[in-house]
Design a protein around this motif. Structure first.
Motif, PDB file in Angstrom:
ATOM      1  N   MET A   1       0.836  -1.185   0.000  1.00 34.55           N
ATOM      2  CA  MET A   1       0.000   0.000   0.000  1.00 34.55           C
ATOM      3  C   MET A   1       0.880   1.246   0.000  1.00 34.55           C
ATOM      4  O   MET A   1       1.886   1.313   0.692  1.00 34.55           O
ATOM      5  CB  MET A   1      -0.904  -0.010   1.239  1.00 34.55           C
ATOM      6  CG  MET A   1      -1.675   1.248   1.414  1.00 34.55           C
ATOM      7  SD  MET A   1      -3.342   0.867   1.914  1.00 34.55           S
ATOM      8  CE  MET A   1      -3.967   2.492   2.091  1.00 34.55           C
ATOM      9  N   THR A   2       0.474   2.242  -0.760  1.00 40.46           N
ATOM     10  CA  THR A   2       1.213   3.487  -0.876  1.00 40.46           C
ATOM     11  C   THR A   2       0.909   4.387   0.314  1.00 40.46           C
ATOM     12  O   THR A   2      -0.241   4.607   0.658  1.00 40.46           O
ATOM     13  CB  THR A   2       0.826   4.211  -2.178  1.00 40.46           C
ATOM     14  OG1 THR A   2       1.147   3.360  -3.278  1.00 40.46           O
ATOM     15  CG2 THR A   2       1.556   5.520  -2.328  1.00 40.46           C
ATOM     16  N   GLU A   3       1.967   4.935   0.952  1.00 44.35           N
ATOM     17  CA  GLU A   3       1.798   5.844   2.077  1.00 44.35           C
ATOM     18  C   GLU A   3       2.061   7.276   1.600  1.00 44.35           C
ATOM     19  O   GLU A   3       3.182   7.618   1.227  1.00 44.35           O
ATOM     20  CB  GLU A   3       2.750   5.479   3.210  1.00 44.35           C
ATOM     21  CG  GLU A   3       2.568   6.365   4.429  1.00 44.35           C
ATOM     22  CD  GLU A   3       3.506   5.993   5.558  1.00 44.35           C
ATOM     23  OE1 GLU A   3       3.050   6.007   6.707  1.00 44.35           O
ATOM     24  OE2 GLU A   3       4.690   5.695   5.285  1.00 44.35           O
ATOM     25  N   VAL A   4       1.005   8.095   1.608  1.00 43.77           N
ATOM     26  CA  VAL A   4       1.103   9.494   1.219  1.00 43.77           C
ATOM     27  C   VAL A   4       1.097  10.326   2.489  1.00 43.77           C
ATOM     28  O   VAL A   4       0.171  10.236   3.293  1.00 43.77           O
ATOM     29  CB  VAL A   4      -0.079   9.903   0.304  1.00 43.77           C
ATOM     30  CG1 VAL A   4      -0.003  11.372  -0.048  1.00 43.77           C
ATOM     31  CG2 VAL A   4      -0.127   9.030  -0.945  1.00 43.77           C
ATOM     32  N   LEU A   5       2.149  11.130   2.673  1.00 48.08           N
ATOM     33  CA  LEU A   5       2.274  11.955   3.869  1.00 48.08           C
ATOM     34  C   LEU A   5       2.645  13.385   3.505  1.00 48.08           C
ATOM     35  O   LEU A   5       3.228  13.635   2.443  1.00 48.08           O
ATOM     36  CB  LEU A   5       3.356  11.389   4.798  1.00 48.08           C
ATOM     37  CG  LEU A   5       3.110   9.993   5.389  1.00 48.08           C
ATOM     38  CD1 LEU A   5       4.331   9.519   6.160  1.00 48.08           C
ATOM     39  CD2 LEU A   5       1.875  10.007   6.278  1.00 48.08           C
ATOM     40  N   THR A  10       5.066  13.397   0.316  1.00 49.56           N
ATOM     41  CA  THR A  10       5.920  12.235   0.080  1.00 49.56           C
ATOM     42  C   THR A  10       5.060  11.004  -0.177  1.00 49.56           C
ATOM     43  O   THR A  10       3.939  10.890   0.328  1.00 49.56           O
ATOM     44  CB  THR A  10       6.866  11.946   1.268  1.00 49.56           C
ATOM     45  OG1 THR A  10       6.095  11.606   2.423  1.00 49.56           O
ATOM     46  CG2 THR A  10       7.765  13.143   1.557  1.00 49.56           C
ATOM     47  N   VAL A  11       5.605  10.110  -0.969  1.00 46.02           N
ATOM     48  CA  VAL A  11       4.981   8.813  -1.238  1.00 46.02           C
ATOM     49  C   VAL A  11       6.011   7.755  -0.878  1.00 46.02           C
ATOM     50  O   VAL A  11       7.090   7.717  -1.478  1.00 46.02           O
ATOM     51  CB  VAL A  11       4.554   8.688  -2.710  1.00 46.02           C
ATOM     52  CG1 VAL A  11       4.055   7.278  -3.012  1.00 46.02           C
ATOM     53  CG2 VAL A  11       3.484   9.715  -3.052  1.00 46.02           C
ATOM     54  N   ASP A  12       5.678   6.974   0.129  1.00 49.95           N
ATOM     55  CA  ASP A  12       6.605   5.952   0.626  1.00 49.95           C
ATOM     56  C   ASP A  12       7.986   6.555   0.883  1.00 49.95           C
ATOM     57  O   ASP A  12       9.010   5.956   0.559  1.00 49.95           O
ATOM     58  CB  ASP A  12       6.677   4.773  -0.347  1.00 49.95           C
ATOM     59  CG  ASP A  12       5.350   4.055  -0.471  1.00 49.95           C
ATOM     60  OD1 ASP A  12       4.569   4.070   0.510  1.00 49.95           O
ATOM     61  OD2 ASP A  12       5.066   3.492  -1.549  1.00 49.95           O
ATOM     62  N   VAL A  51      -2.443   9.932  -5.474  1.00 54.58           N
ATOM     63  CA  VAL A  51      -1.541  10.689  -4.606  1.00 54.58           C
ATOM     64  C   VAL A  51      -2.072  12.096  -4.374  1.00 54.58           C
ATOM     65  O   VAL A  51      -2.122  12.584  -3.243  1.00 54.58           O
ATOM     66  CB  VAL A  51      -0.113  10.729  -5.196  1.00 54.58           C
ATOM     67  CG1 VAL A  51       0.775  11.700  -4.436  1.00 54.58           C
ATOM     68  CG2 VAL A  51       0.489   9.324  -5.222  1.00 54.58           C
ATOM     69  N   ALA A 103      -5.215  12.075  -2.086  1.00 52.44           N
ATOM     70  CA  ALA A 103      -4.865  11.762  -0.696  1.00 52.44           C
ATOM     71  C   ALA A 103      -4.131  12.933  -0.048  1.00 52.44           C
ATOM     72  O   ALA A 103      -4.423  13.307   1.098  1.00 52.44           O
ATOM     73  CB  ALA A 103      -4.012  10.498  -0.643  1.00 52.44           C
ATOM     74  N   GLN A 133      -5.527  15.503   3.068  1.00 53.29           N
ATOM     75  CA  GLN A 133      -4.768  15.726   4.307  1.00 53.29           C
ATOM     76  C   GLN A 133      -4.500  17.212   4.511  1.00 53.29           C
ATOM     77  O   GLN A 133      -4.649  17.736   5.618  1.00 53.29           O
ATOM     78  CB  GLN A 133      -3.428  14.986   4.257  1.00 53.29           C
ATOM     79  CG  GLN A 133      -3.524  13.499   4.391  1.00 53.29           C
ATOM     80  CD  GLN A 133      -2.157  12.860   4.298  1.00 53.29           C
ATOM     81  OE1 GLN A 133      -1.225  13.279   4.986  1.00 53.29           O
ATOM     82  NE2 GLN A 133      -2.017  11.843   3.455  1.00 53.29           N
TER      83      GLN A 133
END
Length: 151
Positions: A1-5, A60-62, A93, A96, A100
């Motif tokens: 799973m892709t983590e978008v922060l 950021t993505v991953d 991306v 998401a 946020q």
């Protein structure tokens, strides 16, 4: 799973942002010309990061820098804008990251103006609750203004 922060911008991020704003397809879709390196870095360091009323985040993505989201005041309206590297397009991306960001950026109404032909970006904003309110920016009917009133 892709983590978008989202996170604060590091100086090293500016080099990634510089390369992303030079991607030909992104320039074509945004109808915003790429800046040379010195102009780009000066703009970011003075106008974007140096704006005390601005809200600036690296996406950021991953763990990899995917782009940025910025909110700023223009006259009496608050605007949001973003730029993502092309290889991050079409993966959710942007949606998401913007969702946020909108939880952190509480000013409403919030506006976005973009080239009307950038349909992917228009759809991204609409998915996040923005609605078209105008099709003319500074006398240019090729741009659409969207607004988020709540949420």
């Amino acid at each position: 799973m892709t983590e978008v922060l989202l996170r604060d911008v590091d100086d090293a991020d500016l080099e990634v942002f510089y390369e992303q704003q030079r991607e030909e397809e992104a320039v074509r879709r945004a109808r915003f010309p790429a800046r040379d390196r010195d102009r780009f870095l000066t703009h970011w360091r003075t106008k974007v990061l140096g704006n005390p009323t601005g809200h600036v985040q690296t996406v950021t993505v991953d763990g990899e820098v995917a782009g940025n989201i910025v909110a700023w005041w223009q006259d009496d309206r608050r605007f949001v804008g973003y730029w993502f590297g092309q290889r991050f397009w079409g993966r959710g991306v942007g949606t998401a990251a913007l969702r946020q960001f909108l939880r952190r950026e509480q000013v409403r109404p919030l506006h976005a103006d973009l080239f009307v032909g950038n349909t992917a970006s228009v759809r991204l904003l609409e998915r996040c609750g923005f609605r078209s309110v105008d099709t003319d920016r500074d006398g240019d009917p090729e741009f659409v203004v969207l607004r988020l009133d709540e949420g």
